[in-house]
Design a protein around this motif. Sequence first.
Motif, PDB file in Angstrom:
ATOM      1  N   ILE A   1       0.845  -1.193   0.000  1.00  0.00           N
ATOM      2  CA  ILE A   1       0.000   0.000   0.000  1.00  0.00           C
ATOM      3  C   ILE A   1       0.882   1.246   0.000  1.00  0.00           C
ATOM      4  CG2 ILE A   1      -1.835   1.243   1.189  1.00  0.00           C
ATOM      5  CD1 ILE A   1      -2.672  -1.508   0.139  1.00  0.00           C
ATOM      6  N   THR A   2       0.599   2.160  -0.894  1.00  0.00           N
ATOM      7  CA  THR A   2       1.362   3.411  -0.971  1.00  0.00           C
ATOM      8  C   THR A   2       0.417   4.603  -0.861  1.00  0.00           C
ATOM      9  OG1 THR A   2       1.203   3.500  -3.387  1.00  0.00           O
ATOM     10  CG2 THR A   2       3.096   2.346  -2.463  1.00  0.00           C
ATOM     11  N   GLY A   3       0.948   5.719  -0.395  1.00  0.00           N
ATOM     12  CA  GLY A   3       0.179   6.956  -0.371  1.00  0.00           C
ATOM     13  C   GLY A   3      -0.788   7.086   0.782  1.00  0.00           C
ATOM     14  N   ARG A   4      -0.902   6.057   1.602  1.00  0.00           N
ATOM     15  CA  ARG A   4      -1.777   6.121   2.780  1.00  0.00           C
ATOM     16  C   ARG A   4      -1.292   5.066   3.767  1.00  0.00           C
ATOM     17  NH1 ARG A   4      -7.509   3.819   0.511  1.00  0.00           N
ATOM     18  NH2 ARG A   4      -8.146   4.272   2.643  1.00  0.00           N
ATOM     19  N   PRO A   5      -1.460   5.283   5.059  1.00  0.00           N
ATOM     20  CA  PRO A   5      -1.020   4.282   6.040  1.00  0.00           C
ATOM     21  C   PRO A   5      -1.801   2.986   5.884  1.00  0.00           C
ATOM     22  CG  PRO A   5      -1.428   6.410   7.094  1.00  0.00           C
ATOM     23  CD  PRO A   5      -1.987   6.506   5.703  1.00  0.00           C
ATOM     24  N   VAL A   6      -1.087   1.870   5.896  1.00  0.00           N
ATOM     25  CA  VAL A   6      -1.761   0.582   5.746  1.00  0.00           C
ATOM     26  C   VAL A   6      -2.732   0.337   6.889  1.00  0.00           C
ATOM     27  CG1 VAL A   6       0.050  -0.748   6.928  1.00  0.00           C
ATOM     28  CG2 VAL A   6      -1.393  -1.857   5.208  1.00  0.00           C
TER      29      VAL A   6
ATOM     30  N   GLU B   1     -12.057  -3.581  -2.044  1.00  0.00           N
ATOM     31  CA  GLU B   1     -12.115  -2.549  -3.089  1.00  0.00           C
ATOM     32  C   GLU B   1     -12.861  -1.330  -2.579  1.00  0.00           C
ATOM     33  OE1 GLU B   1     -13.337  -3.698  -6.942  1.00  0.00           O
ATOM     34  OE2 GLU B   1     -11.854  -5.317  -7.130  1.00  0.00           O
ATOM     35  N   LYS B   2     -13.895  -1.538  -1.808  1.00  0.00           N
ATOM     36  CA  LYS B   2     -14.624  -0.423  -1.225  1.00  0.00           C
ATOM     37  C   LYS B   2     -13.729   0.382  -0.284  1.00  0.00           C
ATOM     38  CE  LYS B   2     -18.801   0.547   1.496  1.00  0.00           C
ATOM     39  NZ  LYS B   2     -19.981  -0.052   2.193  1.00  0.00           N
ATOM     40  N   CYS B   3     -12.873  -0.327   0.455  1.00  0.00           N
ATOM     41  CA  CYS B   3     -11.968   0.339   1.397  1.00  0.00           C
ATOM     42  C   CYS B   3     -10.850   1.098   0.677  1.00  0.00           C
ATOM     43  CB  CYS B   3     -11.358  -0.679   2.362  1.00  0.00           C
ATOM     44  SG  CYS B   3     -12.562  -1.525   3.394  1.00  0.00           S
ATOM     45  N   LEU B   4     -10.445   0.583  -0.473  1.00  0.00           N
ATOM     46  CA  LEU B   4      -9.342   1.198  -1.220  1.00  0.00           C
ATOM     47  C   LEU B   4      -9.788   2.330  -2.111  1.00  0.00           C
ATOM     48  CD1 LEU B   4      -7.502  -2.096  -2.268  1.00  0.00           C
ATOM     49  CD2 LEU B   4      -6.660  -0.415  -0.600  1.00  0.00           C
ATOM     50  N   ALA B   5     -11.070   2.375  -2.426  1.00  0.00           N
ATOM     51  CA  ALA B   5     -11.564   3.345  -3.416  1.00  0.00           C
ATOM     52  C   ALA B   5     -11.379   4.783  -2.909  1.00  0.00           C
ATOM     53  CB  ALA B   5     -13.043   3.098  -3.690  1.00  0.00           C
TER      54      ALA B   5
ATOM     55  N   ALA C   1     -14.276  -2.094   9.965  1.00  0.00           N
ATOM     56  CA  ALA C   1     -15.577  -1.424  10.047  1.00  0.00           C
ATOM     57  C   ALA C   1     -16.554  -1.980   9.021  1.00  0.00           C
ATOM     58  CB  ALA C   1     -15.405   0.075   9.844  1.00  0.00           C
ATOM     59  N   GLU C   2     -16.023  -2.465   7.889  1.00  0.00           N
ATOM     60  CA  GLU C   2     -16.876  -3.012   6.833  1.00  0.00           C
ATOM     61  C   GLU C   2     -17.101  -4.514   6.978  1.00  0.00           C
ATOM     62  OE1 GLU C   2     -18.454  -1.338   4.571  1.00  0.00           O
ATOM     63  OE2 GLU C   2     -17.592   0.630   5.059  1.00  0.00           O
ATOM     64  N   GLY C   3     -16.547  -5.117   8.044  1.00  0.00           N
ATOM     65  CA  GLY C   3     -16.799  -6.534   8.293  1.00  0.00           C
ATOM     66  C   GLY C   3     -15.799  -7.477   7.669  1.00  0.00           C
TER      67      GLY C   3
END
Length: 396
Positions: free
Chosen positions: A344-349, A392-396, A358-360
Amino acid sequence: MKMNNQMENAENSVLHTYNRFPVVFEHGEGCYLYDSEGKEYLDFAAGIAVNSLGYHYPGYDDALKTQIDKLMHISNLYYNEPIIEAGTKVVEKSRMSKVFFTNSGTEAIEGALKSAKKYAYKKAGHAGFEIIAMNHSFHGRSIGALSVTGTAHYREPFEPLMGGVKFAEFNDLDSVKALVNENTCAIITETVQGEGGIYPATKEFLEGLRALCDEKDIILIFDEIQCGMGRTGEYFAWQAYGVQPDIMTCAKALGCGVPVGAFVLNEKAAKASLEPGDHGTTYGGNPFVCAAVSKVFDIYEQDQIIDHVRELTPYLEEKLDAMVEKFDCVAARRGKGFMQGLVITGRPVGEVVKKALAEGLLVISAGKDVLRMVPPLVIEKEHVDKMAEILEKCLA
């Protein structure tokens, strides 16, 4: 009691050595966990690669309940039937010679290090030998295991640690050769680095280590605590490389939830290292945990668990590779079998891990920037699809 109150009670009584996620789990079923308020979570963490059969796999619970009614503990002063059965199966599947059961992976590392040191002591008639470990490795948190863990921030608060340890670069054979001298008694490496960021060893590296150790009569130790027991599509990850160690450590999925580990020795190491009085454990290898180990091997064999990992791995990798292509913040995928990581880049893993929770979806991190997925080995395509949808929802 509400979860917030439960967590507050825990913080009042349990030593704060973990920054736990804000959830209290109550029970599990299959590949899902449920918190104390009833919310469902798809588990792609498996208790940090422990629960390879998920939760309440048919036959597993019954084997433990049956053993509870028979015998829980008698000490290693006496034989017991489950340790005989479990030991036979570990030796058979590893194609090695002897096993010593411990309570944890860390203790398995301690036993492996002692075995290597004793081998050198018996050969040379004196102590003072050195060990080569790998940078970015993780082997446990006891003093000995920390000493061979190649990440400085784990070691520094507890120094001075065990002396005589040097660190080479993982997958760099020349860096290992540069450290070898007449005092080197062992080389230790993970077959797939876990905490360091999901880095599989190269075939050339492991083959080179084996040749070097054969030439110099050095004990080669493979740490299979996280990557073993089917996770990479073999009982033990080194088997895919065709490179057998002198000593192997395993734990985690060995018992699928009960506290058990082991170090396993080939004939050379077993014949010329530890003797009666050199090593011991009060609880290690007791009837209860060995009943679990024995049943795990039976289930793996009867239900073709490892074949399932091999068959489903391409589908899992396809879904993860699609995320690499789709999202700029996902730089790469690496791993083997059901031990996978997304860089993961550009944001803390950690933000991704928390959002997934939170999304289960349960996923965990490895190293500074890797999203780690070590699901139960019994997941199906539907679970991979749901994981991909949530992630994918979390990464979007």
